[in-house]
Design a protein around this motif. Structure first.
Motif, mmCIF file in Angstrom:
data_model
loop_
_atom_site.group_PDB
_atom_site.id
_atom_site.type_symbol
_atom_site.label_atom_id
_atom_site.label_comp_id
_atom_site.label_asym_id
_atom_site.label_seq_id
_atom_site.Cartn_x
_atom_site.Cartn_y
_atom_site.Cartn_z
ATOM 1 N N ASP A 312 0.967 -1.102 -0.056
ATOM 2 C CA ASP A 312 -0.159 -0.057 -0.027
ATOM 3 C C ASP A 312 0.854 1.107 0.079
ATOM 4 O OD1 ASP A 312 -1.697 2.191 0.398
ATOM 5 O OD2 ASP A 312 -2.533 1.384 2.255
ATOM 6 N N GLU A 313 0.991 1.989 -1.172
ATOM 7 C CA GLU A 313 2.024 3.038 -1.253
ATOM 8 C C GLU A 313 1.416 4.192 -0.891
ATOM 9 O OE1 GLU A 313 5.302 2.249 -1.082
ATOM 10 O OE2 GLU A 313 4.852 0.276 -1.254
ATOM 11 N N ALA A 314 0.215 4.249 -0.998
ATOM 12 C CA ALA A 314 -0.608 5.507 -0.694
ATOM 13 C C ALA A 314 -0.170 6.229 0.605
ATOM 14 C CB ALA A 314 -2.385 5.368 -0.783
ATOM 15 N N VAL A 315 0.086 5.335 1.537
ATOM 16 C CA VAL A 315 0.404 5.762 3.014
ATOM 17 C C VAL A 315 1.669 6.523 2.981
ATOM 18 C CG1 VAL A 315 -0.957 4.114 3.987
ATOM 19 C CG2 VAL A 315 1.521 3.715 3.780
ATOM 20 N N ALA A 316 2.809 6.127 1.917
ATOM 21 C CA ALA A 316 4.125 6.663 2.020
ATOM 22 C C ALA A 316 4.235 8.126 2.491
ATOM 23 C CB ALA A 316 5.073 5.912 1.008
ATOM 24 N N PRO A 317 3.587 8.834 1.586
ATOM 25 C CA PRO A 317 3.960 10.391 1.699
ATOM 26 C C PRO A 317 3.646 10.959 2.975
ATOM 27 C CG PRO A 317 2.563 9.964 -0.362
ATOM 28 C CD PRO A 317 2.601 8.644 0.317
ATOM 29 N N PHE A 318 2.591 10.347 3.714
ATOM 30 C CA PHE A 318 2.081 10.970 5.056
ATOM 31 C C PHE A 318 2.444 10.069 6.066
ATOM 32 C CE2 PHE A 318 -1.191 10.992 1.605
ATOM 33 C CZ PHE A 318 -0.979 12.206 1.121
ATOM 34 N N ALA A 319 3.254 9.136 5.978
ATOM 35 C CA ALA A 319 3.677 8.289 7.173
ATOM 36 C C ALA A 319 5.010 8.651 7.530
ATOM 37 C CB ALA A 319 3.528 6.896 7.085
ATOM 38 N N ASP A 320 5.178 8.914 8.725
ATOM 39 C CA ASP A 320 6.640 9.096 9.314
ATOM 40 C C ASP A 320 7.396 7.723 9.603
ATOM 41 O OD1 ASP A 320 6.912 12.033 9.978
ATOM 42 O OD2 ASP A 320 5.286 11.811 11.030
ATOM 43 N N ASP A 321 6.395 6.669 10.248
ATOM 44 C CA ASP A 321 6.928 5.274 10.190
ATOM 45 C C ASP A 321 5.800 4.543 9.800
ATOM 46 O OD1 ASP A 321 9.192 5.666 12.311
ATOM 47 O OD2 ASP A 321 7.374 7.085 13.009
ATOM 48 N N VAL A 322 6.190 3.411 8.935
ATOM 49 C CA VAL A 322 5.379 2.469 8.365
ATOM 50 C C VAL A 322 5.480 1.127 9.132
ATOM 51 C CG1 VAL A 322 4.160 1.585 6.299
ATOM 52 C CG2 VAL A 322 5.411 3.804 6.219
ATOM 53 N N ILE A 323 4.567 0.508 9.458
ATOM 54 C CA ILE A 323 4.639 -1.026 9.734
ATOM 55 C C ILE A 323 3.754 -1.491 8.733
ATOM 56 C CG2 ILE A 323 3.966 -2.415 11.606
ATOM 57 C CD1 ILE A 323 3.935 -0.016 13.606
ATOM 58 N N ARG A 324 4.402 -2.692 8.399
ATOM 59 C CA ARG A 324 3.754 -3.414 7.269
ATOM 60 C C ARG A 324 3.191 -4.947 7.781
ATOM 61 N NH1 ARG A 324 2.654 -0.530 2.846
ATOM 62 N NH2 ARG A 324 4.217 0.752 2.579
ATOM 63 N N VAL A 325 1.968 -5.154 7.144
ATOM 64 C CA VAL A 325 1.524 -6.465 7.467
ATOM 65 C C VAL A 325 0.943 -7.128 6.297
ATOM 66 C CG1 VAL A 325 0.922 -5.779 9.995
ATOM 67 C CG2 VAL A 325 -0.780 -5.519 8.255
ATOM 68 N N PRO A 326 0.846 -8.175 6.226
ATOM 69 C CA PRO A 326 0.547 -9.082 5.054
ATOM 70 C C PRO A 326 -0.878 -8.794 4.592
ATOM 71 C CG PRO A 326 1.277 -10.694 6.628
ATOM 72 C CD PRO A 326 1.291 -9.125 7.228
ATOM 73 N N ALA A 327 -1.245 -8.740 3.436
ATOM 74 C CA ALA A 327 -2.545 -8.496 2.835
ATOM 75 C C ALA A 327 -3.558 -9.577 3.426
ATOM 76 C CB ALA A 327 -2.560 -8.682 1.290
ATOM 77 N N THR A 328 -4.659 -9.395 3.787
ATOM 78 C CA THR A 328 -5.498 -10.028 4.182
ATOM 79 C C THR A 328 -6.991 -9.607 4.323
ATOM 80 O OG1 THR A 328 -5.745 -11.806 6.264
ATOM 81 C CG2 THR A 328 -5.611 -9.630 6.792
ATOM 82 N N PRO A 329 -8.096 -10.300 4.306
ATOM 83 C CA PRO A 329 -9.559 -9.895 3.949
ATOM 84 C C PRO A 329 -9.986 -8.936 5.449
ATOM 85 C CG PRO A 329 -9.464 -12.162 3.870
ATOM 86 C CD PRO A 329 -7.950 -12.025 4.014
ATOM 87 N N THR A 330 -10.310 -7.918 5.174
ATOM 88 C CA THR A 330 -10.892 -6.973 6.212
ATOM 89 C C THR A 330 -11.160 -7.558 7.498
ATOM 90 O OG1 THR A 330 -11.511 -5.163 4.444
ATOM 91 C CG2 THR A 330 -12.336 -4.938 6.669
ATOM 92 N N LEU A 331 -12.017 -8.602 7.620
ATOM 93 C CA LEU A 331 -12.295 -8.829 8.855
ATOM 94 C C LEU A 331 -11.385 -9.735 9.601
ATOM 95 C CD1 LEU A 331 -16.252 -10.245 7.920
ATOM 96 C CD2 LEU A 331 -15.540 -8.243 9.590
ATOM 97 N N MET A 332 -10.246 -10.080 8.867
ATOM 98 C CA MET A 332 -9.248 -10.814 9.396
ATOM 99 C C MET A 332 -8.082 -9.936 9.984
ATOM 100 S SD MET A 332 -10.372 -13.913 9.200
ATOM 101 C CE MET A 332 -11.816 -14.431 8.411
ATOM 102 N N TRP A 333 -8.150 -8.571 9.522
ATOM 103 C CA TRP A 333 -7.175 -7.469 9.760
ATOM 104 C C TRP A 333 -6.835 -7.428 11.112
ATOM 105 C CZ3 TRP A 333 -3.903 -5.721 6.802
ATOM 106 C CH2 TRP A 333 -3.373 -4.459 6.560
ATOM 107 N N PRO A 334 -7.844 -7.366 12.496
ATOM 108 C CA PRO A 334 -7.518 -7.242 13.677
ATOM 109 C C PRO A 334 -6.285 -8.157 14.007
ATOM 110 C CG PRO A 334 -9.590 -6.960 13.340
ATOM 111 C CD PRO A 334 -9.457 -7.344 12.165
ATOM 112 N N LEU A 335 -6.242 -9.542 13.601
ATOM 113 C CA LEU A 335 -5.704 -10.382 14.182
ATOM 114 C C LEU A 335 -4.249 -10.136 13.617
ATOM 115 C CD1 LEU A 335 -7.743 -13.613 13.247
ATOM 116 C CD2 LEU A 335 -7.509 -12.743 15.427
ATOM 117 N N LEU A 336 -3.897 -9.236 12.920
ATOM 118 C CA LEU A 336 -2.504 -8.836 12.351
ATOM 119 C C LEU A 336 -2.384 -7.364 12.912
ATOM 120 C CD1 LEU A 336 -2.402 -9.943 8.640
ATOM 121 C CD2 LEU A 336 -1.891 -11.223 10.648
#
Ligand code: F6R
Length: 369
Positions: A312-336
């Motif tokens: 997800d490169e859209a975050v790059a210009p506005f992020a001071d720090d980026v933590i990356r997690v693997p792609a996953t369906p939205t409902l599974m997102w909290p587990l990551l």
């Protein structure tokens, strides 16, 4: 006892892939179908359910908050999430058609026990999602769906939270199948997604923990933190803030990202660290709004720490720090996405020289009201 880890919390954070896998084990058969033998509530009763009330406290309540998004989406049953102590002492609308779901790691939280008793007095069936075998809530409920997280020793809950979300999802899929909202093959697809989570959680730990720990040490002197999330990211933001409060004794608040302009944006000032949980770009309606939120807070000087999907490169210009997690369906997102927040809170507390396993003023199970 700590298995080579410096603290129980660290150990338990690293046991999360196993906690999720163990909670799924035995509940999905070789054809990928859901088998929940422990659902000892009459299917006829479950088909009539017109409302689910989740009762819980603290982290367990945030698991319920996550589950609301999934269960409403899958089952079309309204889900209310109630703090057990608030539920008990107002006059909640509960009937024989209400399914009460009590979530508790210890099974001994007095507030939750009292709420279970109250719900049963009103004629509601109670399903307990509990980690401790034979505990009071497990004994008093009509049925128990155990989270198999294993013993959780650190006061701050970590692996129990992931196991609670997993168990809630199994419940949601079971109800969806039973009530005809979902076909077994659709349920099997979601179970496949869930089955992939242990490896993905491991990947987050393997690739992000070091960066996040360094960030925790770097920000140890900050007096205040904000956490923003949308959709299932909202309860994750609340949980991230709770971890930091209880472990590091600093002010931390979680907000729904959409709520920012309704008040909290006034808090943003130069250098204030703000964690933002960004939904997958494959859900542009959610994603783009959160990107706009990051822009807004960045423009006001916040230090933006962004948790985003790989690629997800859209975050790059506005992020001071980026933590990356693997792609996953939205409902599974909290587990990551909650995992880096747990690691961060523990690292920051450690950098301050605090006892991560035994924070001040807290007990592992709260057996008084
Ligand atoms: C937070 C935490 C507490 C518990 C809450 C409920 O890290 O540990 O907020 O989640 O006291 O406890 P259980 O799940 O035992 O009912």
């Amino acid at each position: 006892v700590k298995g080579g880890y410096a603290t129980f919390m660290d150990k338990e954070i690293h046991e999360q892939p196993t906690a999720v896998a163990d909670t799924l084990r035995g509940r999905v058969d070789e054809r990928g179908e859901l088998v929940l033998d422990e659902m000892r509530i009459d299917p006829a009763v479950l088909r009539r359910v017109d409302k689910i009330i989740v009762i819980a406290c603290g982290t367990a309540a945030y698991a319920g908050h996550v589950a609301k998004y999934a269960i409403e989406h899958w089952c079309r049953i309204p889900v209310e999430v109630e703090l057990a102590h608030e539920f008990r002492y107002r006059d909640p609308v509960v009937s024989e058609k209400t399914l009460t779901v009590a979530i508790s790691q210890s099974g001994e939280t007095m507030d939750t026990i009292q709420a279970v008793r109250h719900a049963r007095e009103q004629g509601s069936k109670v399903l307990a999602i509990v980690n401790t075998y034979g505990s009071t809530i497990a004994r008093e409920a009509d049925a128990v769906l155990y989270t198999h997280a294993g013993p959780e020793v650190a006061v701050a809950s970590t692996k129990a939270f992931l196991a609670q979300i997993t168990a809630c999802y199994l419940l949601g899929l079971y109800l969806a199948q039973l009530r005809g909202n979902k076909w077994p093959d659709e349920v099997a697809d979601y179970l496949t997604d869930l089955g992939r989570m242990p490896d993905k959680i491991q990947q987050v730990l393997d690739t992000q923990a070091e960066t996040v720990q360094a960030l925790g040490a770097e920000l140890a002197d900050r007096p205040s933190f904000l956490f923003l999330g949308r959709h299932v990211g909202f309860p994750v933001a609340l949980e991230g803030a709770l971890k930091l409060k209880e472990l590091a004794y600093v002010h931390a608040e979680g907000f729904a990202a959409g709520e920012l302009k309704h008040g909290p944006i006034a808090l943003i000032e130069e250098g204030l660290p703000v964690f933002v949980i960004v939904p997958t770009p494959r859900r542009p309606v959610l994603h783009d709004k959160v990107i706009a939120n990051i822009q807004e807070i960045r423009a006001r000087g916040a230090r933006t720490i962004v948790i985003a999907e790989e690629g997800d490169e859209a975050v790059a210009p506005f992020a001071d720090d980026v933590i990356r997690v693997p792609a996953t369906p939205t409902l599974m997102w909290p587990l990551l996405t909650v995992v880096p927040l747990q690691v961060f809170a523990a690292a920051l507390a450690t950098a301050k020289g605090l006892d991560v396993d035994q924070p001040r003023n807290l007990a592992k199970s709260v057996t008084v009201e």
